[in-house]
Design a protein around this motif. Structure first.
Motif, PDB file in Angstrom:
ATOM      1  N   SER A 170      -5.440  10.012 -13.832  1.00 26.06           N
ATOM      2  CA  SER A 170      -5.819   8.639 -14.185  1.00 26.06           C
ATOM      3  C   SER A 170      -5.118   8.173 -15.447  1.00 26.06           C
ATOM      4  O   SER A 170      -4.646   7.036 -15.529  1.00 26.06           O
ATOM      5  CB  SER A 170      -7.340   8.534 -14.369  1.00 26.06           C
ATOM      6  N   GLU A 229      -7.450   2.401   0.471  1.00 24.02           N
ATOM      7  CA  GLU A 229      -7.371   1.253  -0.434  1.00 24.02           C
ATOM      8  C   GLU A 229      -8.562   0.323  -0.251  1.00 24.02           C
ATOM      9  O   GLU A 229      -9.113  -0.206  -1.227  1.00 24.02           O
ATOM     10  CB  GLU A 229      -6.074   0.477  -0.204  1.00 24.02           C
ATOM     11  N   ALA A 230      -8.997   0.141   0.994  1.00 26.16           N
ATOM     12  CA  ALA A 230     -10.162  -0.707   1.267  1.00 26.16           C
ATOM     13  C   ALA A 230     -11.429  -0.117   0.658  1.00 26.16           C
ATOM     14  O   ALA A 230     -12.376  -0.851   0.353  1.00 26.16           O
ATOM     15  CB  ALA A 230     -10.338  -0.898   2.769  1.00 26.16           C
ATOM     16  N   GLN A 231     -11.444   1.214   0.475  1.00 21.23           N
ATOM     17  CA  GLN A 231     -12.580   1.887  -0.159  1.00 21.23           C
ATOM     18  C   GLN A 231     -12.404   1.998  -1.674  1.00 21.23           C
ATOM     19  O   GLN A 231     -13.138   2.730  -2.345  1.00 21.23           O
ATOM     20  CB  GLN A 231     -12.745   3.291   0.435  1.00 21.23           C
ATOM     21  N   LYS A 232     -11.426   1.257  -2.207  1.00 22.66           N
ATOM     22  CA  LYS A 232     -11.157   1.205  -3.655  1.00 22.66           C
ATOM     23  C   LYS A 232     -10.626   2.530  -4.210  1.00 22.66           C
ATOM     24  O   LYS A 232     -10.883   2.889  -5.366  1.00 22.66           O
ATOM     25  CB  LYS A 232     -12.408   0.786  -4.439  1.00 22.66           C
ATOM     26  N   TYR A 233      -9.892   3.261  -3.391  1.00 15.76           N
ATOM     27  CA  TYR A 233      -9.300   4.517  -3.831  1.00 15.76           C
ATOM     28  C   TYR A 233      -7.795   4.374  -4.026  1.00 15.76           C
ATOM     29  O   TYR A 233      -7.134   3.645  -3.291  1.00 15.76           O
ATOM     30  CB  TYR A 233      -9.545   5.625  -2.799  1.00 15.76           C
ATOM     31  N   LYS A 234      -7.275   5.114  -5.010  1.00 16.46           N
ATOM     32  CA  LYS A 234      -5.841   5.315  -5.140  1.00 16.46           C
ATOM     33  C   LYS A 234      -5.519   6.650  -4.474  1.00 16.46           C
ATOM     34  O   LYS A 234      -6.145   7.665  -4.777  1.00 16.46           O
ATOM     35  CB  LYS A 234      -5.416   5.347  -6.613  1.00 16.46           C
ATOM     36  N   THR A 252     -12.378   7.877  -8.063  1.00 15.69           N
ATOM     37  CA  THR A 252     -11.490   6.754  -7.714  1.00 15.69           C
ATOM     38  C   THR A 252     -10.156   7.231  -7.151  1.00 15.69           C
ATOM     39  O   THR A 252      -9.337   6.419  -6.728  1.00 15.69           O
ATOM     40  CB  THR A 252     -11.213   5.878  -8.945  1.00 15.69           C
ATOM     41  N   GLN A 254     -16.431   7.947   2.646  1.00 11.43           N
ATOM     42  CA  GLN A 254     -17.678   7.453   2.072  1.00 11.43           C
ATOM     43  C   GLN A 254     -18.673   8.578   1.823  1.00 11.43           C
ATOM     44  O   GLN A 254     -19.358   8.595   0.789  1.00 11.43           O
ATOM     45  CB  GLN A 254     -18.284   6.398   3.001  1.00 11.43           C
ATOM     46  N   ARG A 281     -13.058   6.595   7.600  1.00 13.99           N
ATOM     47  CA  ARG A 281     -13.831   5.786   6.651  1.00 13.99           C
ATOM     48  C   ARG A 281     -15.150   6.470   6.294  1.00 13.99           C
ATOM     49  O   ARG A 281     -15.520   6.560   5.118  1.00 13.99           O
ATOM     50  CB  ARG A 281     -14.080   4.406   7.240  1.00 13.99           C
ATOM     51  N   THR A 303       0.844  -1.189   0.000  1.00 12.49           N
ATOM     52  CA  THR A 303       0.000   0.000   0.000  1.00 12.49           C
ATOM     53  C   THR A 303       0.879   1.238   0.000  1.00 12.49           C
ATOM     54  O   THR A 303       1.694   1.421   0.885  1.00 12.49           O
ATOM     55  CB  THR A 303      -0.909   0.011   1.244  1.00 12.49           C
ATOM     56  N   HIS A 325     -17.531  10.491  -1.143  1.00 13.24           N
ATOM     57  CA  HIS A 325     -17.750   9.678  -2.340  1.00 13.24           C
ATOM     58  C   HIS A 325     -19.191   9.818  -2.827  1.00 13.24           C
ATOM     59  O   HIS A 325     -19.441  10.073  -4.014  1.00 13.24           O
ATOM     60  CB  HIS A 325     -17.444   8.209  -2.018  1.00 13.24           C
TER      61      HIS A 325
END
Length: 252
Positions: free
Chosen positions: A239, A168-173, A150, A135, A131, A45, A138
């Motif tokens: 991206s 990372e667990a939330q699918k973010y870079k 993302t 969220q 977290r 990570t 998002h």
């Protein structure tokens, strides 16, 4: 007999000192091995701060957390210079208050990343609070743009390994930067230009701001863009810059 007991007591004391020292040393080694740096290339990570490419491509990025006066002039400069793929990291609470500017950013073709919801430092929060903020941001940005972000740049750019893992667990870079314009300190147009042009190379992610704090960014941008173009640089979103390329991490 008493002499023997005193001698054994000393030996026992010596052994105890040796054992305690051994445990202390082992503890230090354990702590040292447990302290993994945020940007260590060996960690799974890590935050992305640069793309390892040979092409002359750079990503211009802008953080916005408050105000409504400076974003439009900056967008006007980008449009005038035919750049439609910068990346804007938006504080979602700001975006809620300024949906018209968010709409303009999207309409002009720029990429939107998350800058969190509340503009406060994540490392000082517990896991659940971080977290929930990610969220909430998002969902807010998705509702405003109809596209799920993302990329995440935490408020103030502050984070640690724990924040990285939550993102990372939330699918973010998690996106940092490799070139800092220091425009937030308003050092003068020429200095902002120099801060970028003296340090830029292919694959760089360049940090700017578009909040009302900055007074000179929109004045420095035309010169920076012109000079980058004259040197053969092409402008891409974050991206696009990191897609199918190796990304570079750095120890801090």
């Amino acid at each position: 007999m008493n002499f023997i007991w005193i001698w054994n007591g000393k030996r026992i004391k010596q052994y105890m000192i040796v054992v305690i020292a051994a445990f202390f040393t082992a503890g230090i080694l354990f702590v040292e091995r447990s302290q993994v740096t945020v940007f260590s290339p060996s960690t799974e990570t890590s935050a992305i701060y640069k793309a390892e490419i040979k092409e002359k491509k750079v990503a211009l990025t802008f953080n916005i957390s408050w105000g409504e006066e400076k974003a439009i002039p900056i967008l006007d400069v980008l449009k005038e210079k035919d750049i439609n793929n910068a990346t804007f990291f938006l504080s979602a609470s700001w975006a809620e208050r300024h949906p018209d500017i968010v709409e303009r950013i999207v309409k002009d073709g720029h990429e939107i990343g998350s800058h969190g919801y509340r503009y406060e430092n994540y490392p000082g929060w517990d896991d659940d609070k971080v977290r929930k903020d990610i969220q909430r941001a998002h969902q807010t940005l998705y509702d405003l743009t109809n596209k799920a972000p993302t990329l995440l740049r935490p408020p103030n750019g502050n984070f640690d390994k724990r924040v990285l893992e939550i993102a990372e667990a939330q699918k973010y870079k998690l996106i940092h930067w490799s070139v800092n314009s220091h425009d937030y300190s308003n050092p003068g147009t020429d200095q902002i230009v120099s801060n970028v042009m003296d340090n830029v190379s292919g694959g760089d992610i360049v940090l700017f701001h578009a909040s009302d704090t900055v007074k000179q960014t929109h004045k420095a941008l035309p010169t920076i863009i012109n000079q980058l173009k004259s040197k053969g640089y092409k402008f891409v979103s974050v991206s696009e810059l990191i897609a199918n390329t190796d990304t570079k991490s750095e120890e801090i």
